[in-house]
Design a protein around this motif. Structure first.
Motif, PDB file in Angstrom:
ATOM      1  N   SER A  54       0.802  -1.215   0.000  1.00  0.00           N
ATOM      2  CA  SER A  54       0.000   0.000   0.000  1.00  0.00           C
ATOM      3  C   SER A  54       0.838   1.268   0.000  1.00  0.00           C
ATOM      4  O   SER A  54       0.322   2.316  -0.338  1.00  0.00           O
ATOM      5  N   VAL A  55       2.121   1.202   0.379  1.00  0.00           N
ATOM      6  CA  VAL A  55       2.955   2.398   0.368  1.00  0.00           C
ATOM      7  C   VAL A  55       4.349   2.030  -0.128  1.00  0.00           C
ATOM      8  O   VAL A  55       4.950   1.073   0.355  1.00  0.00           O
ATOM      9  N   GLU A  56       4.824   2.775  -1.105  1.00  0.00           N
ATOM     10  CA  GLU A  56       6.210   2.636  -1.547  1.00  0.00           C
ATOM     11  C   GLU A  56       6.973   3.843  -1.035  1.00  0.00           C
ATOM     12  O   GLU A  56       6.468   4.960  -1.043  1.00  0.00           O
ATOM     13  N   ILE A  57       8.213   3.600  -0.601  1.00  0.00           N
ATOM     14  CA  ILE A  57       9.020   4.644   0.030  1.00  0.00           C
ATOM     15  C   ILE A  57      10.207   4.974  -0.864  1.00  0.00           C
ATOM     16  O   ILE A  57      10.879   4.075  -1.377  1.00  0.00           O
ATOM     17  N   TYR A  58      10.440   6.270  -1.039  1.00  0.00           N
ATOM     18  CA  TYR A  58      11.632   6.756  -1.740  1.00  0.00           C
ATOM     19  C   TYR A  58      11.965   8.088  -1.099  1.00  0.00           C
ATOM     20  O   TYR A  58      11.200   9.046  -1.237  1.00  0.00           O
ATOM     21  N   GLU A  59      13.057   8.119  -0.362  1.00  0.00           N
ATOM     22  CA  GLU A  59      13.380   9.355   0.347  1.00  0.00           C
ATOM     23  C   GLU A  59      14.888   9.541   0.451  1.00  0.00           C
ATOM     24  O   GLU A  59      15.625   8.578   0.659  1.00  0.00           O
ATOM     25  N   GLU A  60      15.323  10.785   0.316  1.00  0.00           N
ATOM     26  CA  GLU A  60      16.730  11.126   0.527  1.00  0.00           C
ATOM     27  C   GLU A  60      16.879  11.597   1.964  1.00  0.00           C
ATOM     28  O   GLU A  60      16.111  12.439   2.437  1.00  0.00           O
ATOM     29  N   VAL A  61      17.874  11.022   2.662  1.00  0.00           N
ATOM     30  CA  VAL A  61      18.059  11.362   4.070  1.00  0.00           C
ATOM     31  C   VAL A  61      19.483  11.855   4.296  1.00  0.00           C
ATOM     32  O   VAL A  61      20.421  11.416   3.625  1.00  0.00           O
ATOM     33  N   PRO A  62      19.658  12.773   5.243  1.00  0.00           N
ATOM     34  CA  PRO A  62      21.009  13.237   5.575  1.00  0.00           C
ATOM     35  C   PRO A  62      21.728  12.192   6.436  1.00  0.00           C
ATOM     36  O   PRO A  62      21.099  11.495   7.225  1.00  0.00           O
ATOM     37  N   VAL A  63      23.040  12.124   6.242  1.00  0.00           N
ATOM     38  CA  VAL A  63      23.866  11.197   7.013  1.00  0.00           C
ATOM     39  C   VAL A  63      24.931  12.020   7.724  1.00  0.00           C
ATOM     40  O   VAL A  63      25.647  12.796   7.087  1.00  0.00           O
ATOM     41  N   LYS A  64      25.025  11.852   9.033  1.00  0.00           N
ATOM     42  CA  LYS A  64      26.065  12.519   9.808  1.00  0.00           C
ATOM     43  C   LYS A  64      26.635  11.473  10.748  1.00  0.00           C
ATOM     44  O   LYS A  64      25.900  10.865  11.524  1.00  0.00           O
ATOM     45  N   ALA A  65      27.948  11.230  10.649  1.00  0.00           N
ATOM     46  CA  ALA A  65      28.562  10.183  11.457  1.00  0.00           C
ATOM     47  C   ALA A  65      29.920  10.625  11.972  1.00  0.00           C
ATOM     48  O   ALA A  65      30.568  11.512  11.412  1.00  0.00           O
ATOM     49  N   LYS A  66      30.330   9.945  13.059  1.00  0.00           N
ATOM     50  CA  LYS A  66      31.628  10.244  13.664  1.00  0.00           C
ATOM     51  C   LYS A  66      32.240   8.932  14.143  1.00  0.00           C
ATOM     52  O   LYS A  66      31.567   8.144  14.824  1.00  0.00           O
ATOM     53  N   ILE A  67      33.481   8.705  13.771  1.00  0.00           N
ATOM     54  CA  ILE A  67      34.240   7.568  14.278  1.00  0.00           C
ATOM     55  C   ILE A  67      35.562   8.132  14.794  1.00  0.00           C
ATOM     56  O   ILE A  67      36.370   8.632  14.005  1.00  0.00           O
ATOM     57  N   GLY A  68      35.738   8.069  16.073  1.00  0.00           N
ATOM     58  CA  GLY A  68      36.936   8.664  16.670  1.00  0.00           C
ATOM     59  C   GLY A  68      36.932  10.165  16.444  1.00  0.00           C
ATOM     60  O   GLY A  68      35.987  10.864  16.801  1.00  0.00           O
ATOM     61  N   THR A  69      37.982  10.676  15.791  1.00  0.00           N
ATOM     62  CA  THR A  69      38.070  12.110  15.501  1.00  0.00           C
ATOM     63  C   THR A  69      37.672  12.421  14.057  1.00  0.00           C
ATOM     64  O   THR A  69      37.712  13.569  13.648  1.00  0.00           O
ATOM     65  N   THR A  79      14.947   3.355  -0.226  1.00  0.00           N
ATOM     66  CA  THR A  79      13.725   2.877  -0.877  1.00  0.00           C
ATOM     67  C   THR A  79      13.135   1.768  -0.023  1.00  0.00           C
ATOM     68  O   THR A  79      13.835   1.170   0.790  1.00  0.00           O
ATOM     69  N   GLY A  80      11.880   1.494  -0.223  1.00  0.00           N
ATOM     70  CA  GLY A  80      11.264   0.400   0.514  1.00  0.00           C
ATOM     71  C   GLY A  80       9.767   0.355   0.323  1.00  0.00           C
ATOM     72  O   GLY A  80       9.201   1.095  -0.483  1.00  0.00           O
ATOM     73  N   THR A  81       9.157  -0.534   1.071  1.00  0.00           N
ATOM     74  CA  THR A  81       7.710  -0.701   0.988  1.00  0.00           C
ATOM     75  C   THR A  81       7.149  -0.999   2.371  1.00  0.00           C
ATOM     76  O   THR A  81       7.843  -1.474   3.264  1.00  0.00           O
ATOM     77  N   ILE A  82       5.875  -0.708   2.514  1.00  0.00           N
ATOM     78  CA  ILE A  82       5.101  -1.153   3.661  1.00  0.00           C
ATOM     79  C   ILE A  82       4.000  -2.012   3.054  1.00  0.00           C
ATOM     80  O   ILE A  82       3.174  -1.526   2.288  1.00  0.00           O
ATOM     81  N   SER A  83       4.043  -3.310   3.361  1.00  0.00           N
ATOM     82  CA  SER A  83       3.095  -4.240   2.740  1.00  0.00           C
ATOM     83  C   SER A  83       2.447  -5.124   3.791  1.00  0.00           C
ATOM     84  O   SER A  83       2.828  -5.103   4.969  1.00  0.00           O
ATOM     85  N   PHE A  84       1.476  -5.918   3.353  1.00  0.00           N
ATOM     86  CA  PHE A  84       0.716  -6.794   4.242  1.00  0.00           C
ATOM     87  C   PHE A  84       0.614  -8.154   3.584  1.00  0.00           C
ATOM     88  O   PHE A  84       0.247  -8.252   2.412  1.00  0.00           O
ATOM     89  N   ASP A  85       0.937  -9.203   4.308  1.00  0.00           N
ATOM     90  CA  ASP A  85       0.897 -10.567   3.778  1.00  0.00           C
ATOM     91  C   ASP A  85      -0.536 -11.067   3.855  1.00  0.00           C
ATOM     92  O   ASP A  85      -1.060 -11.346   4.939  1.00  0.00           O
ATOM     93  N   LEU A  86      -1.165 -11.201   2.695  1.00  0.00           N
ATOM     94  CA  LEU A  86      -2.573 -11.591   2.651  1.00  0.00           C
ATOM     95  C   LEU A  86      -2.785 -13.049   3.047  1.00  0.00           C
ATOM     96  O   LEU A  86      -3.914 -13.455   3.310  1.00  0.00           O
ATOM     97  N   GLU A  87      -1.699 -13.850   3.095  1.00  0.00           N
ATOM     98  CA  GLU A  87      -1.843 -15.231   3.570  1.00  0.00           C
ATOM     99  C   GLU A  87      -2.151 -15.263   5.063  1.00  0.00           C
ATOM    100  O   GLU A  87      -2.669 -16.246   5.568  1.00  0.00           O
TER     101      GLU A  87
END
Length: 192
Positions: A54-69, A79-87
């Protein structure tokens, strides 16, 4: 003069060989054309067909990371989906009403594989003259964490609530023709 005679006979011999070759080539029996063989269709797996997306996802997201210095700022497309298993639908009759309970949602979020889906904007190190590069394994771990964090935020953003609302409408429209003259009611027992 002998050379002219030899050349004349050689030319005649080559012409005769060429004519014989052409006759053999065009009169040889052609190979039979293979007959196309059509086999009956086989259904290997119908499970992907019984998912109500019922919903397909497509979104750009910011990434901010730190490892040590070392620090990293980037942009990642998810990308992705939100779906429901009809079984997994539960159904029961209450009088002349078919009551169907919507199953739990399946949330799938992935890093996009499109070109340019991940772009580093800046890298730096707090230590002067120290390297600011990240290894591929470090960047992959950062991207995995971004996907997980974004998957968790889908609920607070209302995406799942919207998907469930649309799934109820879609499922009701799909089931109504199968029970003519009867009512169809879709229950949504979501907790989120």
């Amino acid at each position: 003069m002998k050379t002219a005679k030899i050349l004349k006979w050689a030319t005649l011999l080559i012409a005769v060989i060429a004519v014989i070759g052409c006759v053999v080539w065009f009169t040889r029996p052609s190979e039979p054309v293979p007959v196309a063989k059509i086999e009956p269709a086989r259904i290997i797996d119908v499970r992907p067909m019984v998912k109500l997306c019922s919903v397909e996802i497509y979104e750009e997201v910011p990434v901010k990371a730190k490892i040590g210095t070392r620090h990293l700022v980037a942009r990642e497309t998810l990308t992705g989906t939100i779906s429901f298993d009809l079984e997994k639908i539960e159904q029961q009759w209450e009088g002349d009403t078919l009551v169907v309970t919507l199953p739990p949602e399946i949330v799938e979020v992935y890093e996009s594989t499109d070109p340019g889906a991940y772009k580093v904007i800046d890298r730096w190190n707090d230590k002067i003259l120290a390297g600011s590069n990240f290894t591929a394994a470090e960047e992959n771990e950062i991207k995995r964490q971004v996907v997980e964090a974004w998957r968790d935020s889908i609920y607070s953003r209302g995406y799942v609530r919207r998907a469930r609302t649309e799934a109820v409408k879609n499922l009701e429209a799909m089931l109504r023709p199968f029970v003519p003259g009867k009512e169809v009611r879709i229950k949504d027992n979501s907790e989120k």
